[in-house]
Design a protein around this motif. Structure first.
Motif, short mmCIF file in Angstrom:
data_model
loop_
_atom_site.label_atom_id
_atom_site.label_comp_id
_atom_site.label_asym_id
_atom_site.label_seq_id
_atom_site.Cartn_x
_atom_site.Cartn_y
_atom_site.Cartn_z
N GLY A 109 0.71 -1.26 0.26
CA GLY A 109 0.02 0.08 0.03
C GLY A 109 0.77 1.36 0.02
N ASN A 110 0.47 2.32 -0.93
CA ASN A 110 1.24 3.40 -1.01
C ASN A 110 0.43 4.60 -1.42
OD1 ASN A 110 3.58 4.77 -0.69
ND2 ASN A 110 4.63 3.85 -2.59
N GLY A 111 0.31 5.86 -0.93
CA GLY A 111 -0.40 6.77 -1.21
C GLY A 111 -1.12 7.38 -0.06
N THR A 112 -2.56 7.47 -0.41
CA THR A 112 -3.56 7.85 0.46
C THR A 112 -4.64 6.99 0.59
OG1 THR A 112 -4.62 9.12 -0.94
CG2 THR A 112 -2.77 10.29 0.32
N LEU A 113 -5.19 6.56 1.68
CA LEU A 113 -6.59 5.90 2.08
C LEU A 113 -7.39 6.78 2.80
CD1 LEU A 113 -7.96 3.42 1.95
CD2 LEU A 113 -6.93 2.76 4.32
N GLN A 114 -8.63 6.93 2.14
CA GLN A 114 -9.60 7.95 3.17
C GLN A 114 -11.09 7.14 3.30
OE1 GLN A 114 -10.31 11.73 1.15
NE2 GLN A 114 -12.12 12.07 2.14
N ILE A 115 -11.40 7.06 4.45
CA ILE A 115 -12.64 6.50 4.89
C ILE A 115 -13.73 7.46 5.05
CG2 ILE A 115 -13.82 4.86 6.47
CD1 ILE A 115 -11.29 3.74 4.99
#
Length: 393
Positions: free
Chosen positions: A324-330
């Motif tokens: 996983g790389n970058g951004t994760l938005q919930i």
């Protein structure tokens, strides 16, 4: 003696500093101390109770002393928020898979979690100030550490010896990630080249675990369930027929079911928190993300590097394949973080916009009022193409 319930702390056995009280009691399987006012569990209290699987601790507990639960079959344990100190070797040689250290704990002493071959994830609190040497020695399956402390806790020489640091994910506050890697001992995680920044509203609990480890846990749980199936069915039937006051036996069953459920819904794995950065190995086959909603909240979307991946949810989890790389938005309805703007037009909240981080990565596209972001500085591009800077506090 298989099950023990303490109804009163005033018995003579527990006066003063009591050591080795149940040491080597190999028939003991379950202990309920929930109704007591105990503040300390002393040295080697349950050491050598090789069949002790589950324990209920009192809400008044402040300290757990040397080797209190070492050499036991503990599969899960919930530490009360009152605990402020975890001494050396407390959970040495157990069957714990996950462990969450509560807020208020400042110090964890040497070898606290060593020789735990099944331990895969641990959560450290924001209050943690120091950890001792060899706390994870020979806990080779450990694949996820989460620590919400802004400042990297002081780590003794050899604190992380005995784990595969290059394959163990590390989740810490984004603004502190670099300082963690520059701190003594924490630098062992500097080879985690993939970095994922997460934005999570208060109404959501999010956890993570290495996908390979998760699949192995599922297989072990499946095999164990096949062995326990007749007993579980009998327990359920008895519970439904029992209309009397709750008994120690019923409490024991409830604890075991809760432990099993926390693995099934992922709630006991490594916690992700708003504004965190998770570093993972480039050789990882993937990270399994679990999303558990609180207070009746409704999941709105899961955005990974600007792409809506909500449809990929499998129940309450989703797999981020590869590293996983970058951004994760919930995003969820309820408990969201709203944008505080800098020099923004009065009616801008209804505008459709795109929001980027300071590295130019697209984080969100849609109505400005619906955006959910971690604290930080962002660039918003409106429909007319005009960029502007906003800050989340």
């Amino acid at each position: 003696m298989q099950d023990t319930q303490f109804d009163d702390y005033n018995g003579y056995v527990f006066q003063g500093e009591s050591y080795n009280i149940f040491a080597d009691c190999t028939l003991l399987e379950f202990v309920d101390m929930g109704q007591t006012q105990m503040e300390s569990i002393y040295d080697s209290f349950f050491d050598g109770c090789t069949n002790l699987r589950n324990v209920i601790l009192p809400a008044t507990l402040r300290q757990i002393r040397f080797g209190a639960f070492s050499n036991t079959a503990l599969e899960s344990i919930e530490l009360p928020e009152s605990v402020s100190e975890i001494s050396a070797g407390v959970f040495n040689k157990t069957r714990l898979r996950t462990l969450t250290i509560p807020e208020n704990v400042k110090n964890i002493y040497y070898s606290a979690f060593c020789d735990n071959p099944r331990l895969v994830a641990i959560n450290f609190p924001s209050t943690l100030e120091s950890i001792g040497r060899n706390i994870f020695q020979n806990s080779l399956k450990l694949s996820a550490i989460s620590c919400s402390a802004i400042n990297a806790p002081e780590a003794a020489t050899g604190a992380f010896d005995g784990i595969r640091a290059a394959q163990c994910s590390l989740t810490v506050p984004q603004q502190s990630f670099r300082s963690y890697l520059n701190a003594p001992q924490w630098g062992m995680f500097s080879e985690l080249y993939n970095r994922l920044v997460v934005a999570i509203p208060e109404s959501v609990e999010v956890t993570a675990v290495d996908e390979q480890e998760y699949q192995e846990i599922l297989e072990e749980e499946r095999l164990q369930a096949a062995v326990d199936a007749p007993v579980v069915e009998e327990d359920i039937e008895e519970d439904e027929d029992n209309n009397e006051e709750e008994t120690p036996e019923l409490r024991r069953r409830a604890v075991r079911r809760a432990a099993s459920n926390s693995l099934a819904d992922g709630s006991s794995f490594a916690r992700l928190f708003d504004g965190a950065m998770i570093g993972t190995s480039s050789s990882s086959k993937g990270t399994r993300i679990f999303i558990n909603l609180k207070d009746g909240a409704t999941l709105k979307s899961v955005i990974y590097n600007g792409v809506d991946i909500t449809s990929s949810l499998e129940g309450n989890s989703i797999l981020l394949e590869g590293a996983g790389n970058g951004t994760l938005q919930i995003n969820a309805i309820g408990g969201t973080t709203e944008i505080e703007e800098i020099e923004t037009p009065e009616n801008a909240a209804d505008e459709v916009c795109e929001i980027y981080d300071m590295n130019g990565v697209l984080l969100y596209s849609g109505a400005r009022a619906s955006a959910t972001l971690a604290p930080g500085i962002y660039v918003v591009r409106t429909a007319n193409g005009t960029p502007e800077k906003v800050v989340i506090r």
